[in-house]
Design a protein around this motif. Structure first.
Motif, PDB file in Angstrom:
ATOM      1  N   LEU A  59       1.066 -13.889  -4.200  1.00  0.00           N
ATOM      2  CA  LEU A  59       1.275 -13.595  -2.787  1.00  0.00           C
ATOM      3  C   LEU A  59       2.362 -12.553  -2.538  1.00  0.00           C
ATOM      4  O   LEU A  59       2.383 -11.926  -1.487  1.00  0.00           O
ATOM      5  CB  LEU A  59       1.639 -14.889  -2.042  1.00  0.00           C
ATOM      6  CG  LEU A  59       0.566 -15.986  -2.064  1.00  0.00           C
ATOM      7  CD1 LEU A  59       1.122 -17.283  -1.505  1.00  0.00           C
ATOM      8  CD2 LEU A  59      -0.667 -15.550  -1.296  1.00  0.00           C
ATOM      9  N   VAL A  60       3.262 -12.397  -3.497  1.00  0.00           N
ATOM     10  CA  VAL A  60       4.391 -11.484  -3.307  1.00  0.00           C
ATOM     11  C   VAL A  60       4.471 -10.476  -4.441  1.00  0.00           C
ATOM     12  O   VAL A  60       4.410  -9.275  -4.242  1.00  0.00           O
ATOM     13  CB  VAL A  60       5.724 -12.272  -3.198  1.00  0.00           C
ATOM     14  CG1 VAL A  60       6.887 -11.311  -3.037  1.00  0.00           C
ATOM     15  CG2 VAL A  60       5.666 -13.244  -2.034  1.00  0.00           C
ATOM     16  N   GLY A  61       4.591 -11.011  -5.703  1.00  0.00           N
ATOM     17  CA  GLY A  61       4.703 -10.129  -6.864  1.00  0.00           C
ATOM     18  C   GLY A  61       5.882  -9.185  -6.720  1.00  0.00           C
ATOM     19  O   GLY A  61       6.954  -9.543  -6.265  1.00  0.00           O
ATOM     20  N   GLY A  62       5.681  -7.924  -7.096  1.00  0.00           N
ATOM     21  CA  GLY A  62       6.711  -6.907  -6.920  1.00  0.00           C
ATOM     22  C   GLY A  62       6.598  -6.206  -5.581  1.00  0.00           C
ATOM     23  O   GLY A  62       7.248  -5.183  -5.352  1.00  0.00           O
ATOM     24  N   ALA A 231       0.796  -3.200  -1.984  1.00  0.00           N
ATOM     25  CA  ALA A 231       1.600  -3.502  -3.166  1.00  0.00           C
ATOM     26  C   ALA A 231       1.380  -4.935  -3.628  1.00  0.00           C
ATOM     27  O   ALA A 231       1.318  -5.211  -4.834  1.00  0.00           O
ATOM     28  CB  ALA A 231       3.082  -3.267  -2.862  1.00  0.00           C
ATOM     29  N   MET A 232       1.240  -5.854  -2.671  1.00  0.00           N
ATOM     30  CA  MET A 232       0.986  -7.251  -3.012  1.00  0.00           C
ATOM     31  C   MET A 232      -0.352  -7.396  -3.726  1.00  0.00           C
ATOM     32  O   MET A 232      -0.456  -8.081  -4.759  1.00  0.00           O
ATOM     33  CB  MET A 232       0.984  -8.117  -1.758  1.00  0.00           C
ATOM     34  CG  MET A 232       0.674  -9.585  -2.013  1.00  0.00           C
ATOM     35  SD  MET A 232       0.333 -10.500  -0.491  1.00  0.00           S
ATOM     36  CE  MET A 232      -1.249  -9.798  -0.025  1.00  0.00           C
ATOM     37  N   ALA A 233      -1.365  -6.718  -3.194  1.00  0.00           N
ATOM     38  CA  ALA A 233      -2.703  -6.824  -3.790  1.00  0.00           C
ATOM     39  C   ALA A 233      -2.714  -6.283  -5.213  1.00  0.00           C
ATOM     40  O   ALA A 233      -3.249  -6.925  -6.124  1.00  0.00           O
ATOM     41  CB  ALA A 233      -3.716  -6.069  -2.921  1.00  0.00           C
ATOM     42  N   SER A 234      -2.098  -5.109  -5.414  1.00  0.00           N
ATOM     43  CA  SER A 234      -2.105  -4.517  -6.765  1.00  0.00           C
ATOM     44  C   SER A 234      -1.280  -5.357  -7.730  1.00  0.00           C
ATOM     45  O   SER A 234      -1.687  -5.606  -8.870  1.00  0.00           O
ATOM     46  CB  SER A 234      -1.576  -3.084  -6.723  1.00  0.00           C
ATOM     47  OG  SER A 234      -0.256  -3.031  -6.233  1.00  0.00           O
ATOM     48  N   GLY A 235      -0.108  -5.830  -7.277  1.00  0.00           N
ATOM     49  CA  GLY A 235       0.743  -6.641  -8.147  1.00  0.00           C
ATOM     50  C   GLY A 235       0.134  -7.992  -8.458  1.00  0.00           C
ATOM     51  O   GLY A 235       0.191  -8.469  -9.593  1.00  0.00           O
ATOM     52  N   SER A 236      -0.471  -8.618  -7.449  1.00  0.00           N
ATOM     53  CA  SER A 236      -1.050  -9.943  -7.665  1.00  0.00           C
ATOM     54  C   SER A 236      -2.289  -9.871  -8.542  1.00  0.00           C
ATOM     55  O   SER A 236      -2.550 -10.775  -9.342  1.00  0.00           O
ATOM     56  CB  SER A 236      -1.407 -10.596  -6.320  1.00  0.00           C
ATOM     57  OG  SER A 236      -2.396  -9.850  -5.639  1.00  0.00           O
ATOM     58  N   ILE A 237      -3.037  -8.781  -8.422  1.00  0.00           N
ATOM     59  CA  ILE A 237      -4.263  -8.659  -9.204  1.00  0.00           C
ATOM     60  C   ILE A 237      -3.951  -8.561 -10.690  1.00  0.00           C
ATOM     61  O   ILE A 237      -4.577  -9.226 -11.520  1.00  0.00           O
ATOM     62  CB  ILE A 237      -5.092  -7.450  -8.727  1.00  0.00           C
ATOM     63  CG1 ILE A 237      -5.765  -7.780  -7.386  1.00  0.00           C
ATOM     64  CG2 ILE A 237      -6.158  -7.068  -9.751  1.00  0.00           C
ATOM     65  CD1 ILE A 237      -6.422  -6.604  -6.721  1.00  0.00           C
ATOM     66  N   ILE A 238      -2.972  -7.729 -11.045  1.00  0.00           N
ATOM     67  CA  ILE A 238      -2.653  -7.612 -12.474  1.00  0.00           C
ATOM     68  C   ILE A 238      -2.044  -8.908 -12.996  1.00  0.00           C
ATOM     69  O   ILE A 238      -2.224  -9.272 -14.169  1.00  0.00           O
ATOM     70  CB  ILE A 238      -1.720  -6.403 -12.742  1.00  0.00           C
ATOM     71  CG1 ILE A 238      -1.785  -6.029 -14.221  1.00  0.00           C
ATOM     72  CG2 ILE A 238      -0.284  -6.689 -12.309  1.00  0.00           C
ATOM     73  CD1 ILE A 238      -1.150  -4.691 -14.545  1.00  0.00           C
ATOM     74  N   LEU A 381      -7.604  -3.698  -9.771  1.00  0.00           N
ATOM     75  CA  LEU A 381      -8.838  -4.341  -9.301  1.00  0.00           C
ATOM     76  C   LEU A 381      -9.983  -4.088 -10.273  1.00  0.00           C
ATOM     77  O   LEU A 381     -10.801  -4.982 -10.539  1.00  0.00           O
ATOM     78  CB  LEU A 381      -9.201  -3.816  -7.912  1.00  0.00           C
ATOM     79  CG  LEU A 381     -10.394  -4.485  -7.211  1.00  0.00           C
ATOM     80  CD1 LEU A 381     -10.146  -5.979  -7.050  1.00  0.00           C
ATOM     81  CD2 LEU A 381     -10.659  -3.827  -5.855  1.00  0.00           C
ATOM     82  N   THR A 382     -10.037  -2.874 -10.820  1.00  0.00           N
ATOM     83  CA  THR A 382     -11.064  -2.565 -11.828  1.00  0.00           C
ATOM     84  C   THR A 382     -10.929  -3.493 -13.028  1.00  0.00           C
ATOM     85  O   THR A 382     -11.918  -4.036 -13.532  1.00  0.00           O
ATOM     86  CB  THR A 382     -10.947  -1.097 -12.292  1.00  0.00           C
ATOM     87  OG1 THR A 382     -11.053  -0.239 -11.159  1.00  0.00           O
ATOM     88  CG2 THR A 382     -12.039  -0.757 -13.297  1.00  0.00           C
TER      89      THR A 382
END
Length: 492
Positions: A59-62, A231-238, A381-382
């Protein structure tokens, strides 16, 4: 010159503090292994202790640092205090609402994070419910961390993991001493750990005057929220990649979650050392340099990427060549021989992925510093789509196959990030080629030196692991001394 020494001193302090935190993490894992071994209870203990961190990273990540620091960079020091007070107010109530939603969908959360334990009854469900309300305080800690790091106050935030783990360890120790050890005692320890970590940062925050003007002008606008979500989406996805692997592991035999978690903890040590410490110290300067000079920004970004890759590749190869000894040093007194062998094999695969993970995370930080948050989202995401498709059509039969699938996805994400660095950050193909060539050369030198320093015994094994790394790091810093001085002495 003083600025250079200040950055170097900050880097050393942060490295030392985070290493202490990671070492305490090892002690925490060893304590769990000593108390529960590789069992149902150890799996449950690990899930309960990591659940808040999993949810926070999802939900937060970096995202907090990535979104907050560019916002603070635009405003004065006085206004920045008001912004942080507004962020405290906004995120506290937002994540109290998130905690309530998680409680309402508790069974679904358990099904996603640990599907193998979904049908274990009300006891499991109530333990998960109890842990959700640690989340708002973890998020507030993330906000205060971003503010302190932006103002070059690194020591207390970097001690956060040490404070958290030490509290858990002491609570487990006293619970065992008074014969009340159990999963419920872990929940109590979790709340204490979260509280102490947050209070440690509140003691050094100098923002209270900002509360007087908190509602005069609202600085959290739609642009901030958009960047935060990206930023949350990219950080949480990885971050979802290892979470998915733990989730799949819960469907294997009892203790599988523990085994894969122990191996991942060992590889995360290098990632923290190579990426987290460097990002914490240099991300504020990277963010400011993007607004000051695109040339300076590019120079710093390329230098940091090279530094991260050299550190991660040399350390991971050193440990890969001695993986069994590495695992035995940490868990030798806590696990059975068969479990040690499996953790060593899993750790070896994880170590192969470390360089690709570290480089990807560093490039993601560079994009976030430039407020280009959508490109990490595309890359990550990929990777998650490929992993899900792979696991759906080719179900792994054991933990080894599961880790190999994860390794393949990390390599794919790394290649995507290298392409994006060339196309969107204007890194030249020549630089990327030179970067990879230097890393391959350092790896070959490490392999050669590893056989030259072929010692035996645990103390000598530690020397054998770190001597090649120290030599290569020293040579690298000496060769780049003038470049480093030029980049980091420029006032922003």
């Amino acid at each position: 010159m003083l600025r250079n020494y200040s950055l170097l001193f900050s880097l050393l302090i942060v490295n030392f503090s985070i290493l202490l935190g990671r070492f305490s993490g090892f002690i925490r894992e060893i304590t769990i292994a000593e108390l529960f071994g590789v069992s149902y209870n150890s799996d449950l203990a690990i899930l309960l202790l990591t659940l808040p961190d999993i949810l926070i990273n999802l939900l937060v990540g970096g995202a907090l640092s990535a979104a907050i620091m560019p916002l603070l960079a635009k405003e004065s020091y006085k206004v920045s205090k008001v912004i942080i007070c507004q962020l405290f107010f906004f995120f506290f109530f937002a994540f109290v609402a998130v905690s309530i939603i998680l409680c309402l969908f508790n069974d679904e959360v358990i099904g996603l994070i640990a599907p193998g334990y979904k049908n274990e009854g009300d006891a499991i469900s109530s333990l998960f419910l109890s842990s959700y309300f640690t989340i708002p305080f973890c998020v507030l800690t993330g906000v205060s961390t971003a503010y302190l790091q932006f103002n070059n106050k690194f020591i207390i935030p970097s001690l956060g993991t040490l404070i958290f783990n030490s509290t858990i360890i002491l609570f487990l120790f006293f619970s065992d001493y008074y014969s009340v050890i159990g999963t419920l005692s872990i929940i109590y320890g979790l709340y204490l750990a979260v509280t102490f970590r947050y209070l440690s940062q509140l003691l050094v925050l100098d923002i209270w005057s900002g509360f007087k003007s908190i509602f005069k002008r609202w600085y959290i606008d739609s642009d901030f929220i958009r960047k935060y979500i990206q930023a949350m989406a990219s950080g949480s996805i990885i971050f979802l990649l290892p979470v998915i692997c733990r989730s799949v592991a819960s469907n294997f035999s009892v203790g599988s979650v523990s085994l894969i978690n122990y191996s991942m903890r060992l590889t995360e040590f290098i990632i923290v050392f190579s990426v987290s410490c460097i990002s914490i110290v240099f991300f504020p300067k990277l963010t400011k340099s993007f607004r000051h000079s695109k040339t300076l920004f590019k120079d710093i970004a390329q230098f940091l990427l090279l530094l991260v890759l050299l550190i991660s590749s040399t350390l991971s190869v050193c440990l890969y060549l001695n993986a069994s000894e590495f695992v035995n040093v940490i868990f030798g007194s806590s696990l059975e021989k068969s479990d040690l062998d499996e953790v060593a094999e899993l750790t070896s695969i994880g170590l192969l992925a470390v360089s690709f993970q570290s480089a990807s995370l560093m490039v993601m930080s560079i994009f976030n510093a430039a407020s280009k948050n959508k490109y990490p989202l595309i890359a990550n995401l990929t990777g998650i789509i490929v992993l899900v498709i792979t696991l759906y059509f080719y179900t792994p039969v054991d933990l080894i196959e599961l880790m190999m699938s994860l390794l393949g996805v990390y390599i794919l994400i790394f290649l995507i990030y290298m392409y994006l660095a060339i196309s969107k950050l204007d890194f030249s193909f020549g630089f990327i080629f030179s970067l990879l060539l230097k890393c391959v050369s350092s790896v070959l030198i490490v392999i050669l030196m590893n056989y030259i320093f072929n010692f035996s015994g645990i103390s000598n094994y530690i020397l054998q692991t770190f001597i090649p790394f120290i030599i290569i790091a020293t040579v690298f810093l000496l060769l780049n001394k003038k470049k480093i001085k030029g980049m980091f002495s420029e006032k922003i």
